[in-house]
Design a protein around this motif. Structure first.
Motif, PDB file in Angstrom:
ATOM      1  N   ARG A 119     -37.985 -38.641  90.751  1.00 12.93           N
ATOM      2  CA  ARG A 119     -39.201 -38.293  91.476  1.00 12.93           C
ATOM      3  C   ARG A 119     -39.308 -39.157  92.728  1.00 12.93           C
ATOM      4  O   ARG A 119     -38.655 -40.209  92.824  1.00 12.93           O
ATOM      5  CB  ARG A 119     -40.419 -38.505  90.588  1.00 12.93           C
ATOM      6  CG  ARG A 119     -40.647 -39.969  90.268  1.00 12.93           C
ATOM      7  CD  ARG A 119     -41.834 -40.163  89.372  1.00 12.93           C
ATOM      8  NE  ARG A 119     -41.963 -41.591  89.093  1.00 12.93           N
ATOM      9  CZ  ARG A 119     -42.789 -42.088  88.226  1.00 12.93           C
ATOM     10  NH1 ARG A 119     -43.559 -41.293  87.530  1.00 12.93           N
ATOM     11  NH2 ARG A 119     -42.843 -43.379  88.033  1.00 12.93           N
ATOM     12  N   PRO A 120     -40.135 -38.753  93.662  1.00 11.44           N
ATOM     13  CA  PRO A 120     -40.350 -39.617  94.827  1.00 11.44           C
ATOM     14  C   PRO A 120     -40.941 -40.957  94.369  1.00 11.44           C
ATOM     15  O   PRO A 120     -41.661 -41.013  93.360  1.00 11.44           O
ATOM     16  CB  PRO A 120     -41.369 -38.846  95.675  1.00 11.44           C
ATOM     17  CG  PRO A 120     -41.273 -37.433  95.199  1.00 11.44           C
ATOM     18  CD  PRO A 120     -40.858 -37.499  93.757  1.00 11.44           C
ATOM     19  N   ARG A 121     -40.655 -41.991  95.086  1.00  7.56           N
ATOM     20  CA  ARG A 121     -41.134 -43.324  94.727  1.00  7.56           C
ATOM     21  C   ARG A 121     -42.661 -43.371  94.807  1.00  7.56           C
ATOM     22  O   ARG A 121     -43.244 -43.035  95.844  1.00  7.56           O
ATOM     23  CB  ARG A 121     -40.541 -44.351  95.672  1.00  7.56           C
ATOM     24  CG  ARG A 121     -40.890 -45.760  95.315  1.00  7.56           C
ATOM     25  CD  ARG A 121     -40.210 -46.719  96.238  1.00  7.56           C
ATOM     26  NE  ARG A 121     -40.573 -48.070  95.884  1.00  7.56           N
ATOM     27  CZ  ARG A 121     -40.062 -49.126  96.459  1.00  7.56           C
ATOM     28  NH1 ARG A 121     -39.166 -48.986  97.411  1.00  7.56           N
ATOM     29  NH2 ARG A 121     -40.425 -50.314  96.091  1.00  7.56           N
ATOM     30  N   PRO A 122     -43.320 -43.768  93.693  1.00  7.42           N
ATOM     31  CA  PRO A 122     -44.779 -43.853  93.728  1.00  7.42           C
ATOM     32  C   PRO A 122     -45.252 -45.011  94.600  1.00  7.42           C
ATOM     33  O   PRO A 122     -44.508 -45.971  94.829  1.00  7.42           O
ATOM     34  CB  PRO A 122     -45.165 -44.075  92.266  1.00  7.42           C
ATOM     35  CG  PRO A 122     -43.933 -44.487  91.567  1.00  7.42           C
ATOM     36  CD  PRO A 122     -42.760 -44.097  92.402  1.00  7.42           C
ATOM     37  N   ARG A 123     -46.468 -44.913  95.077  1.00  9.13           N
ATOM     38  CA  ARG A 123     -47.022 -45.967  95.941  1.00  9.13           C
ATOM     39  C   ARG A 123     -47.285 -47.246  95.154  1.00  9.13           C
ATOM     40  O   ARG A 123     -47.172 -48.343  95.687  1.00  9.13           O
ATOM     41  CB  ARG A 123     -48.309 -45.491  96.596  1.00  9.13           C
ATOM     42  CG  ARG A 123     -48.044 -44.346  97.584  1.00  9.13           C
ATOM     43  CD  ARG A 123     -49.277 -43.933  98.312  1.00  9.13           C
ATOM     44  NE  ARG A 123     -49.635 -45.022  99.239  1.00  9.13           N
ATOM     45  CZ  ARG A 123     -50.851 -45.215  99.678  1.00  9.13           C
ATOM     46  NH1 ARG A 123     -51.826 -44.426  99.318  1.00  9.13           N
ATOM     47  NH2 ARG A 123     -51.097 -46.214 100.509  1.00  9.13           N
ATOM     48  N   GLU A 124     -47.670 -47.099  93.883  1.00  5.11           N
ATOM     49  CA  GLU A 124     -47.986 -48.262  93.064  1.00  5.11           C
ATOM     50  C   GLU A 124     -46.851 -48.539  92.084  1.00  5.11           C
ATOM     51  O   GLU A 124     -46.072 -47.660  91.747  1.00  5.11           O
ATOM     52  CB  GLU A 124     -49.293 -48.030  92.310  1.00  5.11           C
ATOM     53  CG  GLU A 124     -50.479 -47.925  93.256  1.00  5.11           C
ATOM     54  CD  GLU A 124     -51.794 -47.706  92.516  1.00  5.11           C
ATOM     55  OE1 GLU A 124     -51.760 -47.279  91.347  1.00  5.11           O
ATOM     56  OE2 GLU A 124     -52.836 -47.952  93.127  1.00  5.11           O
ATOM     57  N   VAL A 125     -46.798 -49.765  91.618  1.00  5.22           N
ATOM     58  CA  VAL A 125     -45.778 -50.193  90.670  1.00  5.22           C
ATOM     59  C   VAL A 125     -45.977 -49.465  89.341  1.00  5.22           C
ATOM     60  O   VAL A 125     -47.104 -49.314  88.866  1.00  5.22           O
ATOM     61  CB  VAL A 125     -45.861 -51.722  90.442  1.00  5.22           C
ATOM     62  CG1 VAL A 125     -44.920 -52.164  89.342  1.00  5.22           C
ATOM     63  CG2 VAL A 125     -45.579 -52.462  91.725  1.00  5.22           C
ATOM     64  N   VAL A 126     -44.875 -49.019  88.752  1.00  6.30           N
ATOM     65  CA  VAL A 126     -44.899 -48.406  87.427  1.00  6.30           C
ATOM     66  C   VAL A 126     -44.137 -49.336  86.490  1.00  6.30           C
ATOM     67  O   VAL A 126     -43.008 -49.728  86.779  1.00  6.30           O
ATOM     68  CB  VAL A 126     -44.229 -47.013  87.443  1.00  6.30           C
ATOM     69  CG1 VAL A 126     -44.170 -46.439  86.039  1.00  6.30           C
ATOM     70  CG2 VAL A 126     -44.954 -46.081  88.397  1.00  6.30           C
ATOM     71  N   VAL A 127     -44.763 -49.687  85.385  1.00  2.00           N
ATOM     72  CA  VAL A 127     -44.138 -50.588  84.421  1.00  2.00           C
ATOM     73  C   VAL A 127     -43.889 -49.805  83.135  1.00  2.00           C
ATOM     74  O   VAL A 127     -44.782 -49.141  82.626  1.00  2.00           O
ATOM     75  CB  VAL A 127     -45.033 -51.810  84.129  1.00  2.00           C
ATOM     76  CG1 VAL A 127     -44.394 -52.707  83.080  1.00  2.00           C
ATOM     77  CG2 VAL A 127     -45.312 -52.582  85.408  1.00  2.00           C
ATOM     78  N   VAL A 128     -42.661 -49.900  82.632  1.00  3.42           N
ATOM     79  CA  VAL A 128     -42.292 -49.247  81.386  1.00  3.42           C
ATOM     80  C   VAL A 128     -41.934 -50.341  80.390  1.00  3.42           C
ATOM     81  O   VAL A 128     -41.229 -51.292  80.732  1.00  3.42           O
ATOM     82  CB  VAL A 128     -41.084 -48.297  81.597  1.00  3.42           C
ATOM     83  CG1 VAL A 128     -40.690 -47.642  80.292  1.00  3.42           C
ATOM     84  CG2 VAL A 128     -41.413 -47.256  82.656  1.00  3.42           C
ATOM     85  N   GLY A 129     -42.415 -50.223  79.176  1.00  2.00           N
ATOM     86  CA  GLY A 129     -42.152 -51.239  78.167  1.00  2.00           C
ATOM     87  C   GLY A 129     -41.370 -50.685  76.997  1.00  2.00           C
ATOM     88  O   GLY A 129     -41.161 -49.483  76.877  1.00  2.00           O
ATOM     89  N   SER A 130     -40.959 -51.571  76.128  1.00  2.00           N
ATOM     90  CA  SER A 130     -40.199 -51.222  74.937  1.00  2.00           C
ATOM     91  C   SER A 130     -41.080 -51.382  73.707  1.00  2.00           C
ATOM     92  O   SER A 130     -41.768 -52.394  73.560  1.00  2.00           O
ATOM     93  CB  SER A 130     -38.982 -52.139  74.817  1.00  2.00           C
ATOM     94  OG  SER A 130     -38.414 -52.026  73.533  1.00  2.00           O
ATOM     95  N   LYS A 131     -41.024 -50.401  72.820  1.00  2.89           N
ATOM     96  CA  LYS A 131     -41.760 -50.514  71.557  1.00  2.89           C
ATOM     97  C   LYS A 131     -41.136 -51.583  70.659  1.00  2.89           C
ATOM     98  O   LYS A 131     -41.822 -52.230  69.893  1.00  2.89           O
ATOM     99  CB  LYS A 131     -41.743 -49.174  70.823  1.00  2.89           C
ATOM    100  CG  LYS A 131     -42.608 -48.129  71.443  1.00  2.89           C
ATOM    101  CD  LYS A 131     -42.782 -46.957  70.497  1.00  2.89           C
ATOM    102  CE  LYS A 131     -41.724 -45.931  70.736  1.00  2.89           C
ATOM    103  NZ  LYS A 131     -41.894 -44.732  69.912  1.00  2.89           N
TER     104      LYS A 131
END
Length: 195
Positions: free
Chosen positions: A163-175
């Motif tokens: 996807r296009p780069r979002p303006r805000e930071v996206v954080v993905v975590g691990s369960k």
């Protein structure tokens, strides 16, 4: 660079078509072992390992050995057993059961991962999610920069892209690996907006 002359998107396409059935077979072996029941052992680093990890890795390695014997293979369970190949500019990277903790818990978030690394960059990859019946594949031709990726769901291939780069930071975590206190502290110190 002699390696660059050996790999291009045509070679990657051939590798992909040869490895897709191996990734599928590895996933089927994982699900079969889960259905029958299994024991959990701990590796030297205390991470868990099961018969499914070993069976899936053996299936992928058999195909890689035939398909591309020129390039070394860094495979998680072989490395854990002390077999660490000498890797130069190009090598295969295999984690045939990534998400062993999730697998043990009976979840669906585990994958069969096969990648090819060239000059410190991943340029080829297949990620099979057997419990979800999905497989992702992608390439980046080192010579031309051509990129291609798709998902297979229910036997049908569909092109995918980032996807296009979002303006805000996206954080993905691990369960399985998340440390909530540390994550909150890090996110708060960096002023990350929560949704």
């Amino acid at each position: 660079d002699p390696v660059r002359t050996m790999i291009d998107r045509n070679v990657f396409a051939r590798w992909r078509e040869a490895l897709l059935p191996a990734v599928q077979a590895a996933g089927e072996a994982i699900l079969e072992i889960r259905a029958k029941g299994f024991e959990v052992q701990n590796k030297a680093d205390t991470s868990p390992v099961t018969a499914a990890d070993h069976a899936a890795e053996a299936i992928v390695l058999k195909t890689l050995t035939t398909l591309s014997p020129v390039f070394p293979v860094v495979a998680e369970e072989r490395v854990a057993a002390g077999t660490i190949p000498d890797c130069k500019d190009a090598f295969w990277l295999v984690d045939a059961l990534d998400g062993t903790k999730e697998f043990i818990k009976g979840g669906t978030d585990f994958t069969v991962n096969v990648g090819f690394v060239y000059q410190c960059r991943p340029v080829f990859g297949i990620v099979g999610a057997p419990a979800r019946n999905e497989t992702f594949a992608g390439i980046i031709d080192p010579a031309s920069g051509h990129k291609e990726a798709f998902i297979i769901r229910g036997g049908a291939r569909q092109a995918i892209a980032v996807r296009p780069r979002p303006r805000e930071v996206v954080v993905v975590g691990s369960k399985s690996h998340e440390v909530p206190d540390r994550k909150s502290t890090r996110l708060n110190s960096r002023h990350v907006k929560r949704s």
